[in-house]
Design a protein around this motif. Sequence first.
Motif, mmCIF file in Angstrom:
data_model
loop_
_atom_site.group_PDB
_atom_site.id
_atom_site.type_symbol
_atom_site.label_atom_id
_atom_site.label_comp_id
_atom_site.label_asym_id
_atom_site.label_seq_id
_atom_site.Cartn_x
_atom_site.Cartn_y
_atom_site.Cartn_z
ATOM 1 N N GLY A 49 -109.516 26.121 38.265
ATOM 2 C CA GLY A 49 -109.079 24.915 38.964
ATOM 3 C C GLY A 49 -110.158 23.859 39.026
ATOM 4 N N VAL A 50 -111.353 24.272 39.389
ATOM 5 C CA VAL A 50 -112.461 23.314 39.483
ATOM 6 C C VAL A 50 -112.801 22.777 38.101
ATOM 7 C CG1 VAL A 50 -114.939 23.097 39.987
ATOM 8 C CG2 VAL A 50 -113.422 24.251 41.608
ATOM 9 N N TYR A 51 -112.932 23.654 37.148
ATOM 10 C CA TYR A 51 -113.286 23.210 35.801
ATOM 11 C C TYR A 51 -112.201 22.306 35.231
ATOM 12 C CZ TYR A 51 -115.390 23.320 31.201
ATOM 13 O OH TYR A 51 -115.978 22.952 30.027
ATOM 14 N N GLY A 52 -110.945 22.665 35.431
ATOM 15 C CA GLY A 52 -109.844 21.854 34.934
ATOM 16 C C GLY A 52 -109.816 20.475 35.564
ATOM 17 N N ALA A 53 -110.036 20.396 36.871
ATOM 18 C CA ALA A 53 -110.031 19.099 37.557
ATOM 19 C C ALA A 53 -111.179 18.216 37.077
ATOM 20 C CB ALA A 53 -110.113 19.306 39.071
ATOM 21 N N VAL A 54 -112.344 18.801 36.908
ATOM 22 C CA VAL A 54 -113.506 18.019 36.461
ATOM 23 C C VAL A 54 -113.319 17.563 35.015
ATOM 24 C CG1 VAL A 54 -115.986 18.148 35.968
ATOM 25 C CG2 VAL A 54 -115.091 19.040 38.114
ATOM 26 N N VAL A 55 -112.869 18.462 34.145
ATOM 27 C CA VAL A 55 -112.657 18.077 32.742
ATOM 28 C C VAL A 55 -111.557 17.027 32.634
ATOM 29 C CG1 VAL A 55 -111.863 18.909 30.487
ATOM 30 C CG2 VAL A 55 -113.561 20.198 31.749
ATOM 31 N N ALA A 56 -110.486 17.177 33.399
ATOM 32 C CA ALA A 56 -109.406 16.189 33.364
ATOM 33 C C ALA A 56 -109.921 14.816 33.777
ATOM 34 C CB ALA A 56 -108.250 16.630 34.261
ATOM 35 N N SER A 57 -110.715 14.754 34.832
ATOM 36 C CA SER A 57 -111.274 13.467 35.271
ATOM 37 C C SER A 57 -112.205 12.885 34.214
ATOM 38 C CB SER A 57 -112.028 13.643 36.591
ATOM 39 O OG SER A 57 -111.134 13.931 37.625
ATOM 40 N N ALA A 58 -113.042 13.720 33.649
ATOM 41 C CA ALA A 58 -113.974 13.242 32.627
ATOM 42 C C ALA A 58 -113.224 12.743 31.393
ATOM 43 C CB ALA A 58 -114.949 14.349 32.247
ATOM 44 N N MET A 59 -112.178 13.461 31.003
ATOM 45 C CA MET A 59 -111.389 13.045 29.841
ATOM 46 C C MET A 59 -110.657 11.740 30.099
ATOM 47 S SD MET A 59 -111.630 14.925 27.122
ATOM 48 C CE MET A 59 -110.130 14.461 26.278
ATOM 49 N N VAL A 60 -110.080 11.598 31.279
ATOM 50 C CA VAL A 60 -109.383 10.349 31.603
ATOM 51 C C VAL A 60 -110.373 9.191 31.573
ATOM 52 C CG1 VAL A 60 -108.204 9.089 33.447
ATOM 53 C CG2 VAL A 60 -107.490 11.410 32.869
ATOM 54 N N ALA A 61 -111.561 9.386 32.130
ATOM 55 C CA ALA A 61 -112.575 8.337 32.109
ATOM 56 C C ALA A 61 -112.974 8.004 30.671
ATOM 57 C CB ALA A 61 -113.798 8.761 32.913
ATOM 58 N N ALA A 62 -113.144 9.023 29.850
ATOM 59 C CA ALA A 62 -113.546 8.788 28.464
ATOM 60 C C ALA A 62 -112.429 8.133 27.658
ATOM 61 C CB ALA A 62 -113.941 10.113 27.806
ATOM 62 N N LEU A 63 -111.197 8.549 27.869
ATOM 63 C CA LEU A 63 -110.086 8.008 27.092
ATOM 64 C C LEU A 63 -109.724 6.580 27.499
ATOM 65 C CD1 LEU A 63 -107.867 11.202 26.922
ATOM 66 C CD2 LEU A 63 -109.025 10.088 25.000
ATOM 67 N N THR A 64 -110.051 6.193 28.713
ATOM 68 C CA THR A 64 -109.741 4.829 29.150
ATOM 69 C C THR A 64 -110.958 3.911 29.053
ATOM 70 O OG1 THR A 64 -110.180 5.376 31.463
ATOM 71 C CG2 THR A 64 -107.911 5.592 30.700
ATOM 72 N N GLU A 65 -111.999 4.381 28.398
ATOM 73 C CA GLU A 65 -113.246 3.626 28.321
ATOM 74 C C GLU A 65 -113.051 2.232 27.739
ATOM 75 O OE1 GLU A 65 -117.641 3.929 26.248
ATOM 76 O OE2 GLU A 65 -116.261 5.589 26.093
ATOM 77 N N TYR A 66 -112.233 2.090 26.742
ATOM 78 C CA TYR A 66 -112.090 0.807 26.065
ATOM 79 C C TYR A 66 -110.916 -0.013 26.581
ATOM 80 C CZ TYR A 66 -115.501 2.963 23.084
ATOM 81 O OH TYR A 66 -116.623 3.572 22.632
ATOM 82 N N GLY A 67 -110.319 0.404 27.683
ATOM 83 C CA GLY A 67 -109.287 -0.392 28.327
ATOM 84 C C GLY A 67 -107.931 -0.360 27.650
ATOM 85 N N HIS A 68 -107.698 0.606 26.788
ATOM 86 C CA HIS A 68 -106.382 0.734 26.168
ATOM 87 C C HIS A 68 -105.429 1.294 27.214
ATOM 88 C CE1 HIS A 68 -108.153 -0.151 22.325
ATOM 89 N NE2 HIS A 68 -109.017 0.836 22.471
ATOM 90 N N ASN A 69 -104.502 0.468 27.653
ATOM 91 C CA ASN A 69 -103.619 0.914 28.726
ATOM 92 C C ASN A 69 -102.150 0.641 28.415
ATOM 93 O OD1 ASN A 69 -103.609 -1.825 29.016
ATOM 94 N ND2 ASN A 69 -104.710 -1.849 30.949
ATOM 95 N N SER A 70 -101.800 0.646 27.157
ATOM 96 C CA SER A 70 -100.396 0.496 26.780
ATOM 97 C C SER A 70 -99.703 1.849 26.965
ATOM 98 C CB SER A 70 -100.288 0.053 25.322
ATOM 99 O OG SER A 70 -100.733 1.095 24.471
ATOM 100 N N PRO A 71 -98.387 1.840 27.051
ATOM 101 C CA PRO A 71 -97.673 3.129 27.152
ATOM 102 C C PRO A 71 -97.992 4.070 25.992
ATOM 103 C CG PRO A 71 -96.210 1.347 27.767
ATOM 104 C CD PRO A 71 -97.474 0.710 27.250
ATOM 105 N N GLY A 72 -98.104 3.529 24.796
ATOM 106 C CA GLY A 72 -98.445 4.367 23.646
ATOM 107 C C GLY A 72 -99.814 5.006 23.787
ATOM 108 N N ALA A 73 -100.773 4.225 24.299
ATOM 109 C CA ALA A 73 -102.124 4.760 24.504
ATOM 110 C C ALA A 73 -102.109 5.854 25.566
ATOM 111 C CB ALA A 73 -103.076 3.642 24.909
ATOM 112 N N ARG A 74 -101.302 5.710 26.601
ATOM 113 C CA ARG A 74 -101.222 6.732 27.656
ATOM 114 C C ARG A 74 -100.577 8.009 27.144
ATOM 115 N NH1 ARG A 74 -105.291 5.403 30.745
ATOM 116 N NH2 ARG A 74 -105.044 3.333 31.607
#
Length: 171
Positions: A25-50
Amino acid sequence: MADPAAAVPARPAHDDTRSLLLFGGVYGAVVASAMVAALTEYGHNSPGARRYDAAWLLVTAFASALAHGYSHYIAERGPRRRGEALLALAAEWPLVVAMLPTVLILAGAGWGWWSADGVEYPAFVFNIALLFVLGLLSARWAGRRWPIVLVTGVVDALFGLIVVVANAVIK
């Protein structure tokens, strides 16, 4: 002379269901947050990007579970029974389950259930809340009193917040 085999626990420490639940649970929550931060780094926020972000997060969840299960299997040298490798992999289910709500948050934005812009913030809030709850559970399972339980939950949530802020600063 004492028998050295008597000092070795019958089961590896990571086999404990509570430990697996908390670790995953802890590892999953931390990795999920880190991945979301990394994937949204360049501001791609279209439905396709999500939708793309959700797919990558799901792939990461299963890859992380496979890597952890395999590493536990390899790290525990000794006699093996048939199917033990599959059991080691299956024991990593809490890691995948902890990441699934974030996958759903991102996918929902991709499917138009809610705005794709800024959806990373609800994902971060969910994961920080998950860390708080897991901190509460771990402290209660350890037999701590409620004041200590609450402090433990807050500290665990703060560690999650630090991870989120660190990822934001790194961007």
